[in-house]
Design an enzyme around this catalytic site. Sequence first.
Site, PDB file in Angstrom:
ATOM      1  N   HIS A 114     -23.690  -9.333   3.041  1.00 32.49           N
ATOM      2  CA  HIS A 114     -23.220  -7.944   3.098  1.00 32.49           C
ATOM      3  C   HIS A 114     -24.230  -7.208   3.995  1.00 32.49           C
ATOM      4  CE1 HIS A 114     -21.907  -9.151  -1.017  1.00 32.49           C
ATOM      5  NE2 HIS A 114     -20.887  -8.340  -0.817  1.00 32.49           N
ATOM      6  N   ASP A 140     -27.320  -6.330   2.224  1.00 30.68           N
ATOM      7  CA  ASP A 140     -28.245  -7.408   1.830  1.00 30.68           C
ATOM      8  C   ASP A 140     -29.401  -7.525   2.817  1.00 30.68           C
ATOM      9  OD1 ASP A 140     -26.297  -8.004  -0.046  1.00 30.68           O
ATOM     10  OD2 ASP A 140     -25.474  -9.674   1.113  1.00 30.68           O
ATOM     11  N   HIS A 169     -13.002 -15.677  -9.821  1.00 26.50           N
ATOM     12  CA  HIS A 169     -11.964 -14.644  -9.774  1.00 26.50           C
ATOM     13  C   HIS A 169     -10.614 -15.218 -10.178  1.00 26.50           C
ATOM     14  CE1 HIS A 169     -14.475 -12.207  -6.619  1.00 26.50           C
ATOM     15  NE2 HIS A 169     -15.139 -12.500  -7.717  1.00 26.50           N
ATOM     16  N   ASP A 225     -21.150 -18.460  -3.876  1.00 28.32           N
ATOM     17  CA  ASP A 225     -21.278 -17.092  -4.411  1.00 28.32           C
ATOM     18  C   ASP A 225     -21.704 -17.260  -5.873  1.00 28.32           C
ATOM     19  OD1 ASP A 225     -21.187 -14.452  -4.971  1.00 28.32           O
ATOM     20  OD2 ASP A 225     -19.116 -14.127  -4.363  1.00 28.32           O
TER      21      ASP A 225
HETATM   22  C1  XLS Z   1     -17.775  -9.932  -6.245  1.00 28.22           C
HETATM   23  C2  XLS Z   1     -17.441 -10.634  -5.027  1.00 28.22           C
HETATM   24  C3  XLS Z   1     -18.318 -10.323  -3.824  1.00 28.22           C
HETATM   25  C4  XLS Z   1     -17.668 -10.752  -2.545  1.00 28.22           C
HETATM   26  C5  XLS Z   1     -18.279 -10.186  -1.318  1.00 28.22           C
HETATM   27  O1  XLS Z   1     -17.261 -10.201  -7.310  1.00 28.22           O
HETATM   28  O2  XLS Z   1     -17.432 -12.000  -5.312  1.00 28.22           O
HETATM   29  O3  XLS Z   1     -19.569 -10.889  -3.982  1.00 28.22           O
HETATM   30  O4  XLS Z   1     -17.637 -12.137  -2.417  1.00 28.22           O
HETATM   31  O5  XLS Z   1     -18.311  -8.797  -1.332  1.00 28.22           O
HETATM   32 CA    CA Z   2     -17.056 -13.696  -3.978  1.00 36.61          CA
HETATM   33 CA    CA Z   3     -17.657 -13.100  -8.226  1.00 38.48          CA
END
Ligand code: XLS
Ligand code: CA
Ligand code: CA
Length: 439
Positions: A99, A102, A269, A337
């Site tokens: 990001h 970051d 997710h 991630d």
């Molecule tokens: C948050 C997301 C984020 C995205 C990038 O839940 O996973 O980290 O991957 O903004």
């Molecule tokens: Ca993510």
């Molecule tokens: Ca996540």
Amino acid sequence: MEFFPKIPTIKYEGKKSKNPLSFKQYDADKVIAGKTMREHLKFSMAWWHTMIADGTDMFGVGTMDKKFGAVSDMDVSKNRISAAFELMQKLGIGYFCFHDKDLAPEGDDLASFHKNLDIVVPLVKAEMDKTGIKCLWGTANLFSNPRYMHGAGTSCDANIFAYAAAQIKKAIDITVYFGGDGYVFWGGREGYDTLLNTDMGLELDNLARLLTLSRDYGRRNGFKGCFYIEPKPKEPTKHQYDFDASTVLAFLRKYNLMSDFKLNIEANHATLSQHTFQHELVVARINDALGSIDANQGDPNLGWDTDQFPTNVYDTTLAMLEVLKAGGFTTGGLNFDAKCRRPSMTHEDLFLSFIAGMDSFAFGLKAADAIMKDGRICDFTKNRYSSYESGIGKKIVSGDTTLEELYDYALNLGEYNVKESGRQEYLEDIFNQVMLSAD
Ligand code: XLS
Ligand code: CA
Ligand code: CA
């Protein structure tokens, strides 16, 4: 200066090795189905979790050192760059994702934030040139700053929409400068907490306007990679508009964005939206929209976005099966991630976590390839639909029938019922047996 002096370069030592600082499954140069494991897997480090997240949670302060010996904000950002490239080199990770926020301190306003970025970003590029490590994707953080409390592209305040656009412009510029293959939109606060104060129609139109403006800017300014939307159903909002793969695809189609956008599917997710990781990957694949993967896992007993390193080899096998069926990654890859648990607070834990994740996906690749080569599961599925290859089935598929013809046909069948078993347990056992003997 070395930031992880006790950690050697991590090498492949094979399954029998008990050396924690070695790969047991990931043999980067081993060729599987015509490509090396390195080329198939395209591992990536997420800057935010690896270099920044220090274990802070809602109940307590950080437990990990992510300042790497520096004091001022700028020096911390600079030390993180050296530490990041040392870590990626020692692990043999070829990509990173970031990001905007970051990489450099935000300062007092957007202008000072971007000034800080202008100092730090060339330092990242110099390390990329030195090491050959590439950028998998970039993004703008449009959710942490209090100004985004009502969303970014979906904010009720047009000034905030403009702020978001400005941040995206800069983040695309940086991604292009890095030669990044992708640019992600994850709709952090693009959703709602209550519909009592929300004009959903306007918010969705505005979100599409922001994505369209960003796409057009990117294409005018040298971005040749893929734009991705990353679905997530909730958290931090009660309802996020990019709920899951199917919802995002409907949105992209409605607003004519399918030609430039694909999906970045995150395992955690997927499970938050009550789907499996495999389900979301299949939806993306059959719509020619499987772009990239955020490789992590959640905890079913916790039920929130825990972003754990992926260690469930059933899931990594199913995921790699979908990647192989899609023909492999093009612009995308496997971005970890993922973050260490709060009590896993040493720098060594960082390496051990990546090793666990990389080995789990390396095993998944080998097992998925073995399942493809074994062929029984794919053949079974194909044969299950063989009635569509001739007769009335063929006419249904080719569009050469009518409801009237099907009416007559069905009535002529008399008493008919299906004869084929679904054989789920048999298939699950084949899956297990082939997976367990994969090498
Ligand atoms: C948050 C997301 C984020 C995205 C990038 O839940 O996973 O980290 O991957 O903004
Ligand atoms: Ca993510
Ligand atoms: Ca996540």
